[in-house]
Structures are given as C-alpha cells and as structure tokens.
Design a protein around this motif. Structure first.
Motif, PDB file in Angstrom:
ATOM      1  N   LYS A 122       0.832  -1.201   0.000  1.00 12.64           N
ATOM      2  CA  LYS A 122       0.000   0.000   0.000  1.00 12.64           C
ATOM      3  C   LYS A 122       0.869   1.253   0.000  1.00 12.64           C
ATOM      4  O   LYS A 122       0.590   2.217  -0.740  1.00 12.64           O
ATOM      5  N   ASP A 123       1.923   1.262   0.810  1.00 14.09           N
ATOM      6  CA  ASP A 123       2.818   2.413   0.859  1.00 14.09           C
ATOM      7  C   ASP A 123       3.489   2.647  -0.491  1.00 14.09           C
ATOM      8  O   ASP A 123       3.660   3.794  -0.925  1.00 14.09           O
ATOM      9  N   LEU A 124       3.885   1.558  -1.139  1.00 11.76           N
ATOM     10  CA  LEU A 124       4.521   1.655  -2.453  1.00 11.76           C
ATOM     11  C   LEU A 124       3.541   2.229  -3.482  1.00 11.76           C
ATOM     12  O   LEU A 124       3.907   3.085  -4.303  1.00 11.76           O
ATOM     13  N   LEU A 125       2.281   1.768  -3.425  1.00 12.16           N
ATOM     14  CA  LEU A 125       1.264   2.271  -4.348  1.00 12.16           C
ATOM     15  C   LEU A 125       1.007   3.758  -4.126  1.00 12.16           C
ATOM     16  O   LEU A 125       0.930   4.538  -5.091  1.00 12.16           O
ATOM     17  N   LEU A 126       0.890   4.156  -2.856  1.00 10.40           N
ATOM     18  CA  LEU A 126       0.645   5.558  -2.551  1.00 10.40           C
ATOM     19  C   LEU A 126       1.811   6.443  -2.991  1.00 10.40           C
ATOM     20  O   LEU A 126       1.620   7.548  -3.493  1.00 10.40           O
ATOM     21  N   ARG A 127       3.026   5.933  -2.822  1.00  5.94           N
ATOM     22  CA  ARG A 127       4.202   6.699  -3.254  1.00  5.94           C
ATOM     23  C   ARG A 127       4.228   6.857  -4.768  1.00  5.94           C
ATOM     24  O   ARG A 127       4.562   7.922  -5.297  1.00  5.94           O
ATOM     25  N   LEU A 128       3.854   5.781  -5.470  1.00  2.00           N
ATOM     26  CA  LEU A 128       3.810   5.839  -6.932  1.00  2.00           C
ATOM     27  C   LEU A 128       2.765   6.848  -7.401  1.00  2.00           C
ATOM     28  O   LEU A 128       3.015   7.638  -8.326  1.00  2.00           O
ATOM     29  N   ILE A 129       1.597   6.833  -6.767  1.00  2.00           N
ATOM     30  CA  ILE A 129       0.543   7.779  -7.127  1.00  2.00           C
ATOM     31  C   ILE A 129       1.001   9.208  -6.861  1.00  2.00           C
ATOM     32  O   ILE A 129       0.754  10.120  -7.662  1.00  2.00           O
TER      33      ILE A 129
END
Length: 366
Positions: A3-10
């Motif tokens: 989830k953290d990786l996805l949020l950082r990508l967004i």
C-alpha cells in the motif's frame, strides 16, 4: 508495504503531472489568462453574469493557479504537509474536471489549455485525463491518514524554492515574452509554408448501404450507397496556421505583408496602449525611415481607430486589421514587435525590449 509503495507511486505520478503542467503555463501566464478569459466569457453567458467581473483579473488568477500547480506538485512528491496538499489538489482537480467536462459536453472551449500550447488535447481527452487524476487523488484522500509528513528542513526549503522560482519565472515571462515559444508563430517559422499542408491531404468516404457503413478511398460508383461524411486520414498534415490574415479598407494584404523585410508592430488592444510603452517604438520607427525595411501596424481593432491612433502618433506607416485571436497568438505583449523576412519570423520583442533601428537593420540586413 504494498500500500505504501502504491501511494508513493501515485504521489509521484500526480505530483509530476501537476509540476509539468504548471511549468508549461508558468512559462506563458499571458496565454493562461487568455484561456481563462474565454471560460469567463462562456460562463457569464451560459451560467451567471457575475463571471464577467473576473475577466480584468484573469492574469492574476492565472498566475496564482499555475504557481499553485507547481508548488502543490512539489509538496506532494517531497511529502510536505501531505494532508493539506491532498485537500488542495482535490479541490483543484474537481475544478479542472468541471471545466473540461463543460468544454467537452457543450463544445464551448475547444482547447482547455491544460498544457498550454505545448500539448494540444481535445476537450474529451482533457476530461478523461482529469478523471484519471481525480481517481488517483481520491485514493490519496481516502488514505490520507496513512500518509506521513516529511518534516525535514529540506522539504520545507524545496517547497519554498518552488514557490519563489515559479513566481519569478511567471513575472519574467509577463514582463518579457515566454522563454519557450510553443506557438505556431515562433521564431524560425515561415508563415506561408505553415499555411500549407505538410503533405497531401488524404480523405476517405464514409458511405452507408442497407444500414451498414463502409469506408472507401474513392467515391463509389454504386448509386445505392448514401454519403455519410468525408473523413480526413492524416490530420497531422493539416496546416499549422490556418487563420493568418491582415486587411484594411482597400482589401486583403496578407500576401504583401509576408514578402520582403517587414517590421510588424502588433497591438491586441489599442485602448490599453500607454504612451510610455511605445517610446522605444517611436525611436525605432524614426531610425528606419531611410532603410529598405517596411514598417506595418497590425491591430485587432476597427480601421478608423487604427487610422486615428497612427495619425495621433504621427507614424507614417500602413495600418491593417487582424483577428484578435491571431494577434494574441502571435504576440504576448501589447504592443509588441515582430521582424519578418520573406514571411519567416526572425525575432519577436516585448515592448520593453523593443530593438533600436540599428539592431533591426543588423537582424534583417536592411
């Protein structure tokens, strides 16, 4: 972790797009103001008359808007005050989505100006782009409690630097001309060539027979087919310039202005031309009286107003009319100077940077 990786990508995608969009428009705040004036005109007519009061403030509103795009994009990427940033970006993208939907659905403003003149998007393309951004920002908004602020000093200083930098660039672009010209009339463009297709235009015939549509390269001889539409296959070959024209009471002078060596004084609004803004133009005209260079005056105004202005200034130059949109596209200064040689744009100058007569002779060889 995922989830953290996805949020950082967004955050990187959304922030990067806002920075990119903002920097393009910071480069040309006057162009953004022109686009906002179009929206205010449409909204005052279609929605409520009070939108008219925003038109005189279009430039200031535009600067605030494009600077906010850059700064909020930087803040999102570096992680500075994330909850505030997500809220602000959410409100901004809701506003942009409304604009692009209104433009697309009602076909009111055919170019939203999302990326200035650098990247042209159709109204529906702009709307779909905003929908994708809206979804990504919504994900950030719903996950805002999971977002952790970057409290390091460098994050604060990066945000402050982006604010100072973008405001400085915007002011310099307003007081001079855009640093990078993405328009069809940029320096080096030959206007007569740009008014011609870059390749032979290729068309297809959309025909209908028995309720079914078919496409033909040539008009079919079978009379049973019913014509539906003519489809252009290579839109990229269309002329980059399609609306350039100048004229006066004696007729069209487009061909004449695009031949020989010309100094073209362009005015978008005669009523807003101040005497102190044309002192250098006065000197330039005086110094070119005996040169083999013709000076012409082109304004988005009526011919009587143009003639009255030239008579008042005692300028012995020929005055022409032109479409306001064309003049605004060519020149982001009121007034401004453009040097042409056989229709090729050699130089463009803000009135603050008007060249002297010797510089004009050197550039045009007159």
């Amino acid at each position: 972790m995922l989830k953290d990786l996805l949020l950082r990508l967004i955050r990187l995608l959304v922030g990067g797009l806002f920075i990119f969009s903002g920097l393009i428009k910071v480069n040309d705040p006057v162009g953004t103001a022109i686009k906002l004036e179009e929206y205010f005109d449409v909204f005052s007519y279609d929605i409520a008359g009070f939108f008219e009061i925003f038109k005189p403030w279009a430039l200031e509103i535009g600067v605030v808007m494009v600077v906010a795009e850059v700064v909020l994009g930087v803040m999102l990427i570096v992680g500075f005050k994330l909850r505030f940033t997500v809220w602000a970006l959410g409100l901004m993208i809701l506003f942009f989505t409304f604009l692009t939907f209104y433009s697309a659905y009602f076909n009111k403003v055919t170019d939203c100006g999302c990326f200035g003149d650098a990247i042209k998007l159709t109204p529906w393309e702009s709307f779909y782009k905003d929908i994708v951004l809206l979804v990504m920002i919504l994900i950030l908004f719903l996950s805002r409690k999971s977002l952790k602020d970057n409290r390091a000093n460098w994050a604060l200083w990066t945000a402050l630097f982006s604010l100072v930098f973008s405001i400085s660039v915007a002011i310099l672009a307003i007081r001079n001309l855009p640093f990078i010209d993405f328009r069809a009339y940029k320096e080096g463009v030959n206007i007569p060539q740009a008014m011609q297709p870059s390749a032979p235009l290729e068309y297809s015939y959309v025909m209908q027979k028995d309720g079914k549509e078919e496409i033909f390269d040539q008009y079919p001889s079978d009379e049973a087919y019913e014509f539906v539409e003519l489809k252009l296959n290579n839109e990229e070959a269309l002329p980059k310039i399609s609306d350039f024209a100048v004229w006066n009471e004696d007729g069209d002078y487009t061909e004449e202005i695009l031949s020989g060596k010309k100094v073209v004084i362009l005015v978008t609004n005669l009523s807003k031309v101040k005497d102190e803004n044309i002192d250098k133009i006065d000197l330039m005209i005086s110094g070119l009286k005996d040169a083999d260079i013709k000076i012409v005056f082109v304004a988005a105004s009526s011919q009587p107003d143009i003639d009255t202005f030239l008579e008042r200034k005692n300028w012995e130059v020929v005055g022409f009319q032109a479409d306001a949109t064309v003049v605004k596209t060519i020149m982001r200064s009121n007034p401004g100077v453009m040097l042409l040689n056989e229709g090729t744009v050699i130089r463009k100058y803000h009135f603050r940077n008007t060249p002297n007569s010797e510089d004009v002779k050197e550039v045009l060889g007159g």
